[in-house]
Motif scaffolding. Structure first.
Motif, PDB file in Angstrom:
ATOM      1  N   GLU A  25       0.831  -1.208   0.000  1.00 16.33           N
ATOM      2  CA  GLU A  25       0.000   0.000   0.000  1.00 16.33           C
ATOM      3  C   GLU A  25       0.866   1.259   0.000  1.00 16.33           C
ATOM      4  O   GLU A  25       0.614   2.212  -0.744  1.00 16.33           O
ATOM      5  N   HIS A  26       1.914   1.274   0.847  1.00 16.70           N
ATOM      6  CA  HIS A  26       2.807   2.426   0.909  1.00 16.70           C
ATOM      7  C   HIS A  26       3.577   2.586  -0.397  1.00 16.70           C
ATOM      8  O   HIS A  26       3.710   3.693  -0.931  1.00 16.70           O
ATOM      9  N   TYR A  27       4.063   1.490  -0.935  1.00 19.12           N
ATOM     10  CA  TYR A  27       4.793   1.507  -2.204  1.00 19.12           C
ATOM     11  C   TYR A  27       3.918   2.068  -3.319  1.00 19.12           C
ATOM     12  O   TYR A  27       4.344   2.912  -4.101  1.00 19.12           O
ATOM     13  N   ASP A  28       2.680   1.624  -3.365  1.00 16.95           N
ATOM     14  CA  ASP A  28       1.770   2.064  -4.422  1.00 16.95           C
ATOM     15  C   ASP A  28       1.471   3.554  -4.325  1.00 16.95           C
ATOM     16  O   ASP A  28       1.379   4.250  -5.338  1.00 16.95           O
ATOM     17  N   ALA A  55       5.060  -7.298 -11.557  1.00 15.60           N
ATOM     18  CA  ALA A  55       4.083  -6.204 -11.674  1.00 15.60           C
ATOM     19  C   ALA A  55       3.965  -5.363 -10.421  1.00 15.60           C
ATOM     20  O   ALA A  55       3.510  -4.218 -10.488  1.00 15.60           O
ATOM     21  N   GLY A  56       4.350  -5.889  -9.260  1.00 16.59           N
ATOM     22  CA  GLY A  56       4.238  -5.118  -8.032  1.00 16.59           C
ATOM     23  C   GLY A  56       2.800  -4.724  -7.751  1.00 16.59           C
ATOM     24  O   GLY A  56       1.883  -5.549  -7.836  1.00 16.59           O
ATOM     25  N   THR A  57       2.599  -3.455  -7.450  1.00 23.05           N
ATOM     26  CA  THR A  57       1.243  -2.969  -7.162  1.00 23.05           C
ATOM     27  C   THR A  57       0.488  -2.553  -8.415  1.00 23.05           C
ATOM     28  O   THR A  57      -0.632  -2.072  -8.325  1.00 23.05           O
ATOM     29  N   GLY A  58       1.116  -2.713  -9.583  1.00 24.76           N
ATOM     30  CA  GLY A  58       0.403  -2.477 -10.835  1.00 24.76           C
ATOM     31  C   GLY A  58       0.626  -1.136 -11.479  1.00 24.76           C
ATOM     32  O   GLY A  58      -0.209  -0.689 -12.269  1.00 24.76           O
TER      33      GLY A  58
END
Length: 252
Positions: A25-28, A55-58
Motif C-alpha cells: 500500500e505504501h509503495y503504491d 508487476a508489483g502494485t500495478g
C-alpha cells in the motif's frame, strides 16, 4: 550482449528482492507511474494481450490496461498483488516470477518487465518470456530512475542511496530468443511534495534493509537538504525529475 547495469549474484538478488514482499500500500501510494510517451513507444499496434512480470502494485499494469489490453499481472509478492487487485479489479493476477510465470505457451502479444529485470536471472527470464509470447511478440523492459542529469537530483539520489541509476552505456542483457533490441528515453516530472520525497526514500531497498539508526540518519539528511539547503517549505510541492528508459526486442 553488453550491459552496464547493476550486477548481483542469486543470493544477493533474492535478499534485496525480499525487501519488497511487504508494504504494498505504501509503495503504491508513493512510487511514480510511467509517462504515456514511454508506454506508447513500447507497444506494437496489434497488441491485444500482455503479461506484466514483476508487476508489483500495478504501476505499469495500469498503463497497459488503460490501453485496452487484456493483462495478466505476475509477481512473487502476494501483498503487492493484493494492492494491485484493489486498484485494478479486472486484471488477472498470478503469484509467480519472471522465470516461472505459469502462463500458457504462445498466448501473449507483449511481455513487460518494469523496474524488475535486474531482480531476475535474465537468461532464464528471456526463455520464459519467449515461451509465453506469440511469434514476433515484443519483450519490453522499463526502468524509471531519478534524473541525475539535474544537479540537485543527483545529490538527492546520493542522500537517499538510490542506487538504481543506470550507466550511460547500459543495455539490458537478454537471451538469444530475442533480436532487434532498441531503446527510448523519456524525461518527465512527477508532482510530489517534499514530504512525499522523504516517504519515497522509505520504499528504497537500502532504507528497508537498514537499522533504525541508519534510517533516522537518512531522513534527517533529507529533511536538511530539502528544507534547509534547498529552501523548500515542509510539504511544498515540487516536480521531481525522472528519466524513463524503455527497451524493446522481438521474439524470433
Amino acid at each position: 550482449m553488453a550491459h552496464g547495469g547493476p550486477r548481483m549474484d542469486d543470493e544477493r538478488r533474492r535478499a534485496y528482492g525480499d525487501t519488497f514482499q511487504q508494504g504494498g500500500e505504501h509503495y503504491d501510494r508513493i512510487r511514480p507511474g510511467y509517462p504515456d510517451d514511454a508506454v506508447d513507444w513500447l507497444l506494437p499496434a496489434h497488441a491485444r494481450t500482455a503479461a506484466d512480470l514483476g508487476a508489483g502494485t500495478g504501476k505499469y499494469t495500469a498503463a497497459l490496461a488503460a490501453r485496452g489490453l487484456q493483462v495478466i499481472a505476475v509477481d512473487p509478492s502476494a501483498d503487492m498483488l493484493a494492492q494491485l487487485r484493489r486498484n485494478l479489479p479486472g486484471v488477472a493476477t498470478v503469484v509467480g516470477t519472471a522465470e516461472q510465470t505459469g502462463i500458457a505457451d504462445a498466448s501473449m502479444d507483449v511481455v513487460t518487465v518494469a523496474q524488475a529485470w535486474h531482480w531476475t536471472d535474465p537468461l532464464r527470464a528471456s526463455t520464459e518470456a519467449a515461451r509465453i509470447l506469440k511469434p514476433g511478440g515484443v519483450l519490453g523492459l522499463v526502468w524509471n530512475q531519478l534524473d541525475t542529469g539535474v544537479p540537485w537530483v543527483h545529490r538527492l539520489t546520493r542522500i537517499m542511496h538510490a542506487g538504481d541509476v543506470l550507466k550511460p552505456d547500459f543495455r539490458p542483457r537478454i537471451g538469444p530468443e530475442f533480436s532487434g533490441l532498441e531503446g527510448h528515453d523519456t524525461h518527465w516530472q512527477d508532482p510530489l511534495s517534499t514530504l512525499d520525497v522523504m516517504e519515497l526514500a522509505k520504499t528504497r531497498s537500502y532504507y528497508l534493509r537498514a537499522n533504525e539508526a541508519t534510517r533516522t540518519k537518512v531522513l534527517a539528511n533529507l529533511d536538511w537538504y530539502l528544507h534547509d539547503h534547498l529552501g523548500h517549505s515542509p510539504g511544498a510541492p515540487i516536480g521531481l525529475p525522472y528519466l524513463t528508459h524503455s527497451w524493446r526486442a522481438r521474439a524470433a
